[in-house]
Scaffold this motif. Structure first.
Motif: not given
Length: 173
Positions: A46-71
């Motif tokens: 997670i830290k390696t990908l974060t430092r590469e900017g991998f997550y910047d602009g990535v969407v929360f493609h699956r979000v279920i109310d009362g459960f979880m948000a996935q990205t």
């Protein structure tokens, strides 16, 4: 570990900025305490990908109310990942409570790569089945505000919210 037992935002960041993630969403900043004591390989990824900017602009493609948000899928489809090899599971007895972060995977326990989810509510059926690697220590209200998907579509989100930026606190200056 219950979220209530976690140190307040400022102390968590001052105590270990190398294991603190600042997740910038449209509505505000979410502070995440990484747990290398539970999942050292996943935290390092997670830290390696974060430092590469991998997550910047990535969407929360699956979000279920009362459960979880996935990205964490650069394709936004739920089937993408990084170019890095998949990780071996690092399962623990740490429960999936509200605010806990876990790594997404396929049916293969050793298939986590870049996708992760943030729990919106407890989900004991996930305990011991997915790798816990962190927890929200501040800004959970911004996670709660992420646009939810359709239950009929297994949480798939039309026009999903995205991560504005994700930084390791030690690098945020």
């Amino acid at each position: 570990m219950a979220i209530a037992a976690v140190a307040p935002h400022a102390n968590a960041q001052e105590a270990d900025p190398e294991n603190t993630i600042l997740l910038q969403l449209e509505d505000g900043t979410v502070t995440i305490r990484l747990r290398p004591d539970l999942a050292p390989e996943h935290v390092e990824r997670i830290k390696t990908l974060t430092r590469e900017g991998f997550y910047d602009g990535v969407v929360f493609h699956r979000v279920i109310d009362g459960f979880m948000a996935q990205t964490g899928d650069p394709t936004g489809t739920g089937s993408g990942g990084s170019q890095n090899p998949d990780l071996k599971a690092e399962f623990t007895k740490t429960p999936f409570e509200r605010g806990v972060l876990g790594m997404a995977r396929t049916q293969d326990p050793d298939s986590a790569n870049s996708q992760f989810f943030i729990m919106l509510a407890p989900a004991p059926h996930l305990n011991g089945q997915y790798t816990v690697f962190g927890e929200v220590v501040d800004g959970m209200e911004y996670v709660d505000a992420i646009k939810k998907g359709s239950k009929a579509q297994n949480g798939a989100v039309q026009d999903p919210d995205k991560i504005i930026s994700m930084k390791v606190a030690a690098d945020a200056g």
